[in-house]
Design a protein around this motif. Sequence first.
Motif, PDB file in Angstrom:
ATOM      1  N   TRP A   1       0.974  -1.342   0.205  1.00 50.07           N
ATOM      2  CA  TRP A   1       0.030  -0.150   0.388  1.00 50.07           C
ATOM      3  C   TRP A   1       0.874   1.178  -0.229  1.00 50.07           C
ATOM      4  O   TRP A   1       2.117   1.408   0.705  1.00 50.07           O
ATOM      5  CB  TRP A   1      -1.135  -0.073   1.083  1.00 50.07           C
TER       6      TRP A   1
ATOM      7  N   ASP B   1      -9.610   5.310  -2.420  1.00 49.96           N
ATOM      8  CA  ASP B   1      -9.591   4.451  -2.414  1.00 49.96           C
ATOM      9  C   ASP B   1     -10.401   3.009  -4.049  1.00 49.96           C
ATOM     10  O   ASP B   1     -11.039   2.466  -3.663  1.00 49.96           O
ATOM     11  CB  ASP B   1     -10.000   2.969  -1.486  1.00 49.96           C
TER      12      ASP B   1
ATOM     13  N   ALA C   1     -13.125  -0.581  -6.733  1.00 48.64           N
ATOM     14  CA  ALA C   1     -13.262  -1.304  -5.684  1.00 48.64           C
ATOM     15  C   ALA C   1     -13.756  -2.380  -6.014  1.00 48.64           C
ATOM     16  O   ALA C   1     -14.635  -2.225  -6.810  1.00 48.64           O
ATOM     17  CB  ALA C   1     -13.078  -0.578  -4.758  1.00 48.64           C
TER      18      ALA C   1
ATOM     19  N   ALA D   1      -8.722  -2.669   1.041  1.00 47.59           N
ATOM     20  CA  ALA D   1      -8.758  -1.903   0.296  1.00 47.59           C
ATOM     21  C   ALA D   1      -7.032  -2.590   0.085  1.00 47.59           C
ATOM     22  O   ALA D   1      -6.409  -1.891  -0.744  1.00 47.59           O
ATOM     23  CB  ALA D   1      -8.748  -0.255   0.572  1.00 47.59           C
TER      24      ALA D   1
END
Length: 161
Positions: free
Chosen positions: A4, A80, A86, A160
Motif C-alpha cells: 500500500w 480507495d 474497488a 482496499a
Amino acid sequence: MPAWEATPVEEALLAVHLLAAAIWVGGTVALVFVAVPPVQRLQGEARAALLRELGRRWRPIGWGALGIAVVTGPGLAAYDHAFDTAPSSFDWVLAVKGILVGLLVAGAYLHDYVLGPGLARQIREGRPQSLRPVLTQIGRGNLLVTLALPVLGVVLSELAS
C-alpha cells in the motif's frame, strides 16, 4: 499484492479520520461505562445537573469528532476508488458503514437534542418519565453502532489493500 502506497494527503486524511473516530468511540465508551453509571445512582436535581454538565462538556468534543470523521470518510473512500474500481465487496461494506453512520448521526441527534431535553422537561415538571425507555434504547443502539463502525473500517482497510 503490491504494498500500500499512500500520498501525503491520504496519510493526513487517514490520521485525522482515525483520531476523530478514536475520540468519538473512546469518549462514548467512557461515558457509557464510566461516567453514567455513578450518575444513575443519584436522584433529583443532583442527577439532572450532573447529566447536563456531562452533556455540555461532551457535545462539542463528541459532535466535532463525529463531524470530522463523517467529512473525512468519503475522502478516504475516494482514494480507495469506492464505487469505481474497488472490489464490489469493498463497496458493499462501505455502503453498510455509510448507512450505519447515518443511523448513528440520527440516533445521536435524537438522544442529545430531542429526547434528552424532553426527558429533562418531564422530570422538571414532575410528569411521568415516558421518554426514559426510548432514550435508553436509542443510547444502547448508538453504542452498538459506534462499536461496529471501527470494525467495518478495519474490514475496509483489508479489502482496499
